[in-house]
Design a protein around this motif. Structure first.
Motif, PDB file in Angstrom:
ATOM      1  N   LEU A  82      29.012  45.001  33.100  1.00 17.62           N
ATOM      2  CA  LEU A  82      29.898  45.270  34.183  1.00 17.62           C
ATOM      3  C   LEU A  82      30.353  43.729  34.938  1.00 17.62           C
ATOM      4  O   LEU A  82      31.344  43.627  34.981  1.00 17.62           O
ATOM      5  CB  LEU A  82      29.312  45.828  35.468  1.00 17.62           C
ATOM      6  CG  LEU A  82      30.069  46.206  36.534  1.00 17.62           C
ATOM      7  CD1 LEU A  82      31.322  47.178  36.074  1.00 17.62           C
ATOM      8  CD2 LEU A  82      29.200  47.144  37.573  1.00 17.62           C
ATOM      9  N   ILE A  83      29.394  42.852  35.003  1.00 16.99           N
ATOM     10  CA  ILE A  83      29.883  41.643  35.499  1.00 16.99           C
ATOM     11  C   ILE A  83      30.772  40.910  34.600  1.00 16.99           C
ATOM     12  O   ILE A  83      31.583  40.352  35.039  1.00 16.99           O
ATOM     13  CB  ILE A  83      28.648  40.790  35.661  1.00 16.99           C
ATOM     14  CG1 ILE A  83      27.794  41.244  37.075  1.00 16.99           C
ATOM     15  CG2 ILE A  83      29.053  39.570  35.977  1.00 16.99           C
ATOM     16  CD1 ILE A  83      26.282  40.698  36.877  1.00 16.99           C
ATOM     17  N   VAL A  84      30.350  40.794  33.352  1.00 17.77           N
ATOM     18  CA  VAL A  84      31.148  40.195  32.402  1.00 17.77           C
ATOM     19  C   VAL A  84      32.706  40.798  32.317  1.00 17.77           C
ATOM     20  O   VAL A  84      33.520  40.075  32.067  1.00 17.77           O
ATOM     21  CB  VAL A  84      30.327  40.059  30.826  1.00 17.77           C
ATOM     22  CG1 VAL A  84      31.434  39.640  29.780  1.00 17.77           C
ATOM     23  CG2 VAL A  84      29.398  39.295  31.136  1.00 17.77           C
ATOM     24  N   ALA A  85      32.923  42.125  32.133  1.00 20.41           N
ATOM     25  CA  ALA A  85      33.842  42.734  32.186  1.00 20.41           C
ATOM     26  C   ALA A  85      34.764  42.548  33.399  1.00 20.41           C
ATOM     27  O   ALA A  85      36.051  42.379  33.360  1.00 20.41           O
ATOM     28  CB  ALA A  85      33.698  44.361  32.218  1.00 20.41           C
ATOM     29  N   VAL A  86      34.192  42.433  34.557  1.00 25.46           N
ATOM     30  CA  VAL A  86      34.838  42.012  35.751  1.00 25.46           C
ATOM     31  C   VAL A  86      35.583  40.652  35.681  1.00 25.46           C
ATOM     32  O   VAL A  86      36.623  40.307  36.177  1.00 25.46           O
ATOM     33  CB  VAL A  86      34.205  42.242  37.201  1.00 25.46           C
ATOM     34  CG1 VAL A  86      34.787  41.420  38.162  1.00 25.46           C
ATOM     35  CG2 VAL A  86      33.936  43.701  37.284  1.00 25.46           C
ATOM     36  N   LEU A  87      34.414  39.516  35.023  1.00 21.74           N
ATOM     37  CA  LEU A  87      34.942  38.165  35.055  1.00 21.74           C
ATOM     38  C   LEU A  87      36.296  38.023  33.799  1.00 21.74           C
ATOM     39  O   LEU A  87      37.156  37.250  34.280  1.00 21.74           O
ATOM     40  CB  LEU A  87      33.816  37.442  34.778  1.00 21.74           C
ATOM     41  CG  LEU A  87      32.952  37.213  35.668  1.00 21.74           C
ATOM     42  CD1 LEU A  87      31.642  36.574  35.104  1.00 21.74           C
ATOM     43  CD2 LEU A  87      33.462  36.588  36.828  1.00 21.74           C
ATOM     44  N   ILE A  88      36.029  38.796  32.802  1.00 23.87           N
ATOM     45  CA  ILE A  88      37.075  38.761  31.702  1.00 23.87           C
ATOM     46  C   ILE A  88      38.420  39.073  32.339  1.00 23.87           C
ATOM     47  O   ILE A  88      39.623  38.647  32.119  1.00 23.87           O
ATOM     48  CB  ILE A  88      36.738  39.833  30.536  1.00 23.87           C
ATOM     49  CG1 ILE A  88      35.577  38.925  29.932  1.00 23.87           C
ATOM     50  CG2 ILE A  88      38.029  39.761  29.730  1.00 23.87           C
ATOM     51  CD1 ILE A  88      35.094  39.743  28.714  1.00 23.87           C
TER      52      ILE A  88
ATOM     53  N   ILE B 192      39.369  39.155  35.720  1.00 29.60           N
ATOM     54  CA  ILE B 192      39.741  38.443  36.663  1.00 29.60           C
ATOM     55  C   ILE B 192      40.457  37.000  36.170  1.00 29.60           C
ATOM     56  O   ILE B 192      41.651  36.739  36.436  1.00 29.60           O
ATOM     57  CB  ILE B 192      38.582  37.941  37.454  1.00 29.60           C
ATOM     58  CG1 ILE B 192      38.198  39.125  38.496  1.00 29.60           C
ATOM     59  CG2 ILE B 192      39.159  36.726  38.462  1.00 29.60           C
ATOM     60  CD1 ILE B 192      36.808  38.777  39.271  1.00 29.60           C
ATOM     61  N   GLU B 193      40.064  36.605  34.845  1.00 29.19           N
ATOM     62  CA  GLU B 193      40.545  35.481  34.254  1.00 29.19           C
ATOM     63  C   GLU B 193      41.765  35.804  33.549  1.00 29.19           C
ATOM     64  O   GLU B 193      42.731  34.936  33.477  1.00 29.19           O
ATOM     65  CB  GLU B 193      39.504  34.683  33.434  1.00 29.19           C
ATOM     66  CG  GLU B 193      40.114  33.612  33.001  1.00 29.19           C
ATOM     67  CD  GLU B 193      38.860  32.550  32.360  1.00 29.19           C
ATOM     68  OE1 GLU B 193      39.392  31.498  32.072  1.00 29.19           O
ATOM     69  OE2 GLU B 193      37.849  33.080  31.867  1.00 29.19           O
ATOM     70  N   ASP B 194      42.015  36.928  32.773  1.00 31.30           N
ATOM     71  CA  ASP B 194      43.252  37.146  32.115  1.00 31.30           C
ATOM     72  C   ASP B 194      43.441  38.847  32.366  1.00 31.30           C
ATOM     73  O   ASP B 194      42.944  39.741  31.468  1.00 31.30           O
ATOM     74  CB  ASP B 194      42.865  36.967  30.672  1.00 31.30           C
ATOM     75  CG  ASP B 194      44.156  37.147  29.816  1.00 31.30           C
ATOM     76  OD1 ASP B 194      45.352  37.314  30.417  1.00 31.30           O
ATOM     77  OD2 ASP B 194      44.101  37.058  28.445  1.00 31.30           O
ATOM     78  N   PRO B 195      43.925  39.176  33.437  1.00 29.59           N
ATOM     79  CA  PRO B 195      44.361  40.765  33.639  1.00 29.59           C
ATOM     80  C   PRO B 195      45.045  41.352  32.636  1.00 29.59           C
ATOM     81  O   PRO B 195      44.983  42.622  32.629  1.00 29.59           O
ATOM     82  CB  PRO B 195      44.652  40.537  35.096  1.00 29.59           C
ATOM     83  CG  PRO B 195      45.179  39.337  35.531  1.00 29.59           C
ATOM     84  CD  PRO B 195      44.475  38.498  34.282  1.00 29.59           C
ATOM     85  N   LYS B 196      45.872  40.768  31.998  1.00 25.74           N
ATOM     86  CA  LYS B 196      46.782  41.302  30.961  1.00 25.74           C
ATOM     87  C   LYS B 196      45.935  42.072  29.803  1.00 25.74           C
ATOM     88  O   LYS B 196      46.451  43.052  29.348  1.00 25.74           O
ATOM     89  CB  LYS B 196      47.687  40.384  30.516  1.00 25.74           C
ATOM     90  CG  LYS B 196      48.756  39.851  31.562  1.00 25.74           C
ATOM     91  CD  LYS B 196      49.854  39.031  30.819  1.00 25.74           C
ATOM     92  CE  LYS B 196      48.978  37.606  30.641  1.00 25.74           C
ATOM     93  NZ  LYS B 196      49.981  36.485  30.260  1.00 25.74           N
ATOM     94  N   GLY B 197      44.881  41.428  29.325  1.00 20.33           N
ATOM     95  CA  GLY B 197      44.159  41.842  27.976  1.00 20.33           C
ATOM     96  C   GLY B 197      43.132  42.848  28.467  1.00 20.33           C
ATOM     97  O   GLY B 197      42.927  43.378  29.481  1.00 20.33           O
ATOM     98  N   THR B 198      42.632  43.345  27.152  1.00 19.57           N
ATOM     99  CA  THR B 198      41.534  44.371  27.520  1.00 19.57           C
ATOM    100  C   THR B 198      40.113  43.697  27.771  1.00 19.57           C
ATOM    101  O   THR B 198      40.143  42.426  27.424  1.00 19.57           O
ATOM    102  CB  THR B 198      41.296  45.010  26.062  1.00 19.57           C
ATOM    103  OG1 THR B 198      41.344  44.243  25.135  1.00 19.57           O
ATOM    104  CG2 THR B 198      42.701  45.954  25.825  1.00 19.57           C
ATOM    105  N   VAL B 199      39.418  44.255  27.922  1.00 15.83           N
ATOM    106  CA  VAL B 199      37.948  43.529  28.143  1.00 15.83           C
ATOM    107  C   VAL B 199      37.145  43.309  26.662  1.00 15.83           C
ATOM    108  O   VAL B 199      36.539  42.514  26.635  1.00 15.83           O
ATOM    109  CB  VAL B 199      36.920  44.511  28.900  1.00 15.83           C
ATOM    110  CG1 VAL B 199      35.619  44.083  29.170  1.00 15.83           C
ATOM    111  CG2 VAL B 199      37.684  44.631  30.433  1.00 15.83           C
ATOM    112  N   PHE B 200      37.554  44.264  25.767  1.00 21.46           N
ATOM    113  CA  PHE B 200      36.851  44.448  24.717  1.00 21.46           C
ATOM    114  C   PHE B 200      37.678  43.758  23.555  1.00 21.46           C
ATOM    115  O   PHE B 200      38.981  44.370  23.529  1.00 21.46           O
ATOM    116  CB  PHE B 200      36.349  45.555  24.147  1.00 21.46           C
ATOM    117  CG  PHE B 200      35.061  46.126  25.152  1.00 21.46           C
ATOM    118  CD1 PHE B 200      33.787  45.631  25.060  1.00 21.46           C
ATOM    119  CD2 PHE B 200      35.283  47.080  25.952  1.00 21.46           C
ATOM    120  CE1 PHE B 200      32.953  45.919  25.939  1.00 21.46           C
ATOM    121  CE2 PHE B 200      34.330  47.452  27.025  1.00 21.46           C
ATOM    122  CZ  PHE B 200      33.056  47.003  26.856  1.00 21.46           C
TER     123      PHE B 200
END
Length: 162
Positions: free
Chosen positions: A58-64, A66-74
């Motif tokens: 959950l933390i990593v997904a949120v950080l990803i 925040i840093e690049d909102p256009k892309g997917t988490v995975f």
């Protein structure tokens, strides 16, 4: 006098054939047992990993995001598994969302020979991406692949189709 050499040789062959069949059956049973135990350990290990590390996911997904909102988490990539079956291997995305488009401009800076691309300070890697790569956190979504039976906790990394 009757010729018994044919009869005795077929008895010897029959006995040898039975021994070979018995040996093959035992080897098959041992391999089947090993496979079942290994799969059971994969299911238990991957399930426990996914449950106990869900807070980190959950933390990593949120950080990803925040840093690049256009892309997917995975990030998903086609890999070749057992018996040549292809599947998608999952990782946390560690690069900017348009990394593939930027690659064509960076090819001239490739630091290794061959089909792979490697750049020590790749500008496409995000800040959170550097951290999750260094700590191998980006690999944790592969626990889902293990749970699905596409990969195992122990063994080589499945290769790319090429």
């Amino acid at each position: 006098m009757a010729d018994t050499s044919y009869a005795s040789s077929s008895v010897v062959r029959s006995s040898a054939t039975q021994k070979m069949e018995t040996t093959k059956k035992i080897e098959f049973e041992e391999k089947k047992t090993y496979t079942m135990i290994k799969r059971g350990m994969d299911i238990i290990g991957a399930s426990m990993g996914l449950i106990f590390l869900s807070w980190l996911f959950l933390i990593v997904a949120v950080l990803i995001k925040i840093e690049d909102p256009k892309g997917t988490v995975f990030f998903k990539q086609v890999r070749v598994g057992k018996n040549g079956k292809t599947f998608y291997m999952y990782k946390f995305r560690s690069m900017v969302s348009d990394a593939e488009e930027k690659l064509k401009y960076l090819l001239k800076y490739n630091e290794i020979e061959g089909a792979m691309f490697k750049l020590k300070e790749d500008p496409r890697v995000t800040n959170i991406g550097k951290f999750i790569r260094k700590t191998s956190i980006d690999e944790l979504p592969q626990l889902w692949n293990v749970l699905k039976g596409e990969m195992s906790l122990v063994g080589p990394r499945p290769p790319l189709p090429r």
